[in-house]
Design a protein around this motif. Sequence first.
Motif, PDB file in Angstrom:
ATOM      1  N   PRO A  27      -7.059  10.270  -2.983  1.00 13.52           N
ATOM      2  CA  PRO A  27      -8.416   9.805  -2.681  1.00 13.52           C
ATOM      3  C   PRO A  27      -8.390   8.397  -2.096  1.00 13.52           C
ATOM      4  CG  PRO A  27      -8.374  10.884  -4.821  1.00 13.52           C
ATOM      5  CD  PRO A  27      -6.946  10.737  -4.383  1.00 13.52           C
ATOM      6  N   GLN A  28      -9.136   8.201  -1.044  1.00  9.50           N
ATOM      7  CA  GLN A  28      -9.190   6.878  -0.410  1.00  9.50           C
ATOM      8  C   GLN A  28      -9.655   5.821  -1.404  1.00  9.50           C
ATOM      9  OE1 GLN A  28     -10.887   6.354   3.696  1.00  9.50           O
ATOM     10  NE2 GLN A  28     -12.477   5.241   2.560  1.00  9.50           N
ATOM     11  N   ASP A  29     -10.597   6.195  -2.292  1.00 10.05           N
ATOM     12  CA  ASP A  29     -11.138   5.225  -3.244  1.00 10.05           C
ATOM     13  C   ASP A  29     -10.071   4.697  -4.200  1.00 10.05           C
ATOM     14  OD1 ASP A  29     -13.579   5.512  -2.092  1.00 10.05           O
ATOM     15  OD2 ASP A  29     -14.460   6.724  -3.699  1.00 10.05           O
ATOM     16  N   VAL A  30      -9.014   5.457  -4.428  1.00  7.11           N
ATOM     17  CA  VAL A  30      -7.925   4.986  -5.289  1.00  7.11           C
ATOM     18  C   VAL A  30      -7.218   3.813  -4.624  1.00  7.11           C
ATOM     19  CG1 VAL A  30      -5.685   5.592  -6.297  1.00  7.11           C
ATOM     20  CG2 VAL A  30      -7.596   7.211  -6.416  1.00  7.11           C
ATOM     21  N   LEU A  31      -6.895   3.958  -3.353  1.00  7.67           N
ATOM     22  CA  LEU A  31      -6.102   2.942  -2.650  1.00  7.67           C
ATOM     23  C   LEU A  31      -6.931   1.762  -2.163  1.00  7.67           C
ATOM     24  CD1 LEU A  31      -3.735   5.325  -0.670  1.00  7.67           C
ATOM     25  CD2 LEU A  31      -3.237   4.031  -2.750  1.00  7.67           C
ATOM     26  N   THR A  32      -8.253   1.843  -2.278  1.00  6.33           N
ATOM     27  CA  THR A  32      -9.101   0.699  -1.948  1.00  6.33           C
ATOM     28  C   THR A  32      -9.796   0.140  -3.183  1.00  6.33           C
ATOM     29  OG1 THR A  32     -10.975   2.153  -1.411  1.00  6.33           O
ATOM     30  CG2 THR A  32      -9.508   1.521   0.409  1.00  6.33           C
ATOM     31  N   SER A  33      -9.428   0.637  -4.379  1.00  7.51           N
ATOM     32  CA  SER A  33     -10.041   0.188  -5.629  1.00  7.51           C
ATOM     33  C   SER A  33      -9.631  -1.258  -5.928  1.00  7.51           C
ATOM     34  CB  SER A  33      -9.612   1.090  -6.787  1.00  7.51           C
ATOM     35  OG  SER A  33      -8.216   0.936  -7.036  1.00  7.51           O
ATOM     36  N   GLN A  34     -10.325  -1.869  -6.875  1.00  2.00           N
ATOM     37  CA  GLN A  34     -10.008  -3.250  -7.239  1.00  2.00           C
ATOM     38  C   GLN A  34      -8.572  -3.412  -7.728  1.00  2.00           C
ATOM     39  OE1 GLN A  34     -12.274  -6.094  -6.927  1.00  2.00           O
ATOM     40  NE2 GLN A  34     -10.198  -6.938  -7.019  1.00  2.00           N
ATOM     41  N   PRO A  35      -8.076  -2.547  -8.622  1.00  2.00           N
ATOM     42  CA  PRO A  35      -6.672  -2.706  -9.039  1.00  2.00           C
ATOM     43  C   PRO A  35      -5.691  -2.585  -7.882  1.00  2.00           C
ATOM     44  CG  PRO A  35      -7.838  -1.295 -10.582  1.00  2.00           C
ATOM     45  CD  PRO A  35      -8.753  -1.497  -9.409  1.00  2.00           C
ATOM     46  N   ALA A  36      -5.957  -1.667  -6.945  1.00  2.00           N
ATOM     47  CA  ALA A  36      -5.076  -1.529  -5.785  1.00  2.00           C
ATOM     48  C   ALA A  36      -5.125  -2.789  -4.940  1.00  2.00           C
ATOM     49  CB  ALA A  36      -5.471  -0.308  -4.960  1.00  2.00           C
TER      50      ALA A  36
ATOM     51  N   MET B 199       0.822  -1.202   0.000  1.00  2.00           N
ATOM     52  CA  MET B 199       0.000   0.000   0.000  1.00  2.00           C
ATOM     53  C   MET B 199       0.865   1.266   0.000  1.00  2.00           C
ATOM     54  SD  MET B 199      -3.171   1.120   0.083  1.00  2.00           S
ATOM     55  CE  MET B 199      -4.302  -0.032   0.879  1.00  2.00           C
ATOM     56  N   LEU B 200       1.888   1.264   0.841  1.00  2.00           N
ATOM     57  CA  LEU B 200       2.756   2.444   0.919  1.00  2.00           C
ATOM     58  C   LEU B 200       3.513   2.645  -0.388  1.00  2.00           C
ATOM     59  CD1 LEU B 200       3.649   4.720   2.766  1.00  2.00           C
ATOM     60  CD2 LEU B 200       5.485   3.243   3.614  1.00  2.00           C
ATOM     61  N   HIS B 201       3.843   1.558  -1.084  1.00  2.00           N
ATOM     62  CA  HIS B 201       4.517   1.686  -2.372  1.00  2.00           C
ATOM     63  C   HIS B 201       3.644   2.449  -3.362  1.00  2.00           C
ATOM     64  CE1 HIS B 201       7.137  -2.045  -1.380  1.00  2.00           C
ATOM     65  NE2 HIS B 201       7.823  -0.937  -1.174  1.00  2.00           N
ATOM     66  N   LEU B 202       2.342   2.115  -3.409  1.00  2.00           N
ATOM     67  CA  LEU B 202       1.436   2.829  -4.305  1.00  2.00           C
ATOM     68  C   LEU B 202       1.332   4.299  -3.899  1.00  2.00           C
ATOM     69  CD1 LEU B 202      -1.541   0.314  -4.772  1.00  2.00           C
ATOM     70  CD2 LEU B 202       0.378   0.740  -6.313  1.00  2.00           C
ATOM     71  N   ALA B 203       1.174   4.537  -2.597  1.00  6.05           N
ATOM     72  CA  ALA B 203       1.030   5.914  -2.118  1.00  6.05           C
ATOM     73  C   ALA B 203       2.281   6.738  -2.384  1.00  6.05           C
ATOM     74  CB  ALA B 203       0.710   5.913  -0.621  1.00  6.05           C
ATOM     75  N   SER B 204       3.437   6.095  -2.429  1.00  6.77           N
ATOM     76  CA  SER B 204       4.686   6.834  -2.648  1.00  6.77           C
ATOM     77  C   SER B 204       4.796   7.383  -4.064  1.00  6.77           C
ATOM     78  CB  SER B 204       5.885   5.928  -2.361  1.00  6.77           C
ATOM     79  OG  SER B 204       6.051   4.951  -3.380  1.00  6.77           O
ATOM     80  N   LEU B 205       3.958   6.885  -4.977  1.00 10.48           N
ATOM     81  CA  LEU B 205       4.005   7.318  -6.371  1.00 10.48           C
ATOM     82  C   LEU B 205       2.935   8.359  -6.697  1.00 10.48           C
ATOM     83  CD1 LEU B 205       4.508   3.793  -7.962  1.00 10.48           C
ATOM     84  CD2 LEU B 205       6.230   5.592  -7.830  1.00 10.48           C
ATOM     85  N   LEU B 206       2.115   8.696  -5.712  1.00  7.91           N
ATOM     86  CA  LEU B 206       0.984   9.590  -5.944  1.00  7.91           C
ATOM     87  C   LEU B 206       1.201  10.931  -5.254  1.00  7.91           C
ATOM     88  CD1 LEU B 206      -1.749   6.828  -5.673  1.00  7.91           C
ATOM     89  CD2 LEU B 206      -0.882   7.897  -7.759  1.00  7.91           C
ATOM     90  N   ASP B 207       0.150  11.715  -5.142  1.00  4.94           N
ATOM     91  CA  ASP B 207       0.266  13.090  -4.648  1.00  4.94           C
ATOM     92  C   ASP B 207       0.393  13.113  -3.126  1.00  4.94           C
ATOM     93  OD1 ASP B 207       0.262  15.830  -4.410  1.00  4.94           O
ATOM     94  OD2 ASP B 207      -1.900  16.043  -4.738  1.00  4.94           O
ATOM     95  N   ALA B 208       1.496  13.618  -2.633  1.00  5.40           N
ATOM     96  CA  ALA B 208       1.729  13.667  -1.185  1.00  5.40           C
ATOM     97  C   ALA B 208       0.669  14.495  -0.468  1.00  5.40           C
ATOM     98  CB  ALA B 208       3.117  14.244  -0.898  1.00  5.40           C
TER      99      ALA B 208
END
Length: 261
Positions: free
Chosen positions: A14-23, A1-10
């Motif tokens: 959006p919470q829905d991005v990190l809980t989406s099916q692809p995530a 999860m943190l790996h994905l967040a590290s590539l996005l806007d600090a």
Amino acid sequence: MLHLASLLDANGIPQDVLTSQPARDHLAQHRTASAPVRVVRRKWWPGRRRRPAAPITPEEAFAALRALDRLSLIEHRPSTPPQGVRVHQLIQRATRDTLTSGQHNQYARAAGDALLAAWPEVERDTALVQALRANTDALTRHDEDALYRPDAHGVLHGLGRSLGGSGQVSAATAHFQRLMATATRLLGPDHRDVLASRHNLARSRGETGDPAGAAAAYTELLPDLVRVLGKDAPHTLAASNDLAYWREQTGEAAVDQSTDW
């Protein structure tokens, strides 16, 4: 999860991005075992399939965000979903530095899939859409080339359409110009994504009040579409119709487009 967040806007993911099916699919593929796993050695043979990873539920993805918040690795604010996750830039940088080149590219594509999955078809929630655009920009800054391997990721085209659809035609034009230049450099001038970006750019020129420029761009694009896709391909026919429309907007009489090919 943190790996994905590290590539996005600090400043807000959006919470829905990190809980989406692809995530969640990404999390399932990289799940860390919570207990020692008994290794059973079995004979391997070509074509043998690996057992699919156990799926991650939305509740488990949410729990992962809460756990990262408790560890002070992210700030999770469920009450403000469009900017529900914030990550300090130093933590983002330290996390990205642990990735190999291959992982970096793989995770960037997964982050793009997650953004696209969270993007609404009808953009009623202005705050959410602005956050998705900011996150797409951040992902592009962190690993732009990965978003063009093996082709231009759909989130890149989606960002341009979102800008144009909201009336920001100048910003959409600038975006499609960059997309076209980068796709040409990485994929070659005849790639479908290059042709698609040229089509979008031509339309954007017309929408910014330059119908003559749009008509000229479509006139240049049509022969390449015919050569690469064929005369009766849907994209070719759409571009032909657009050319006729923008010619009409300039006051030029409509002509048989087949004579131009």
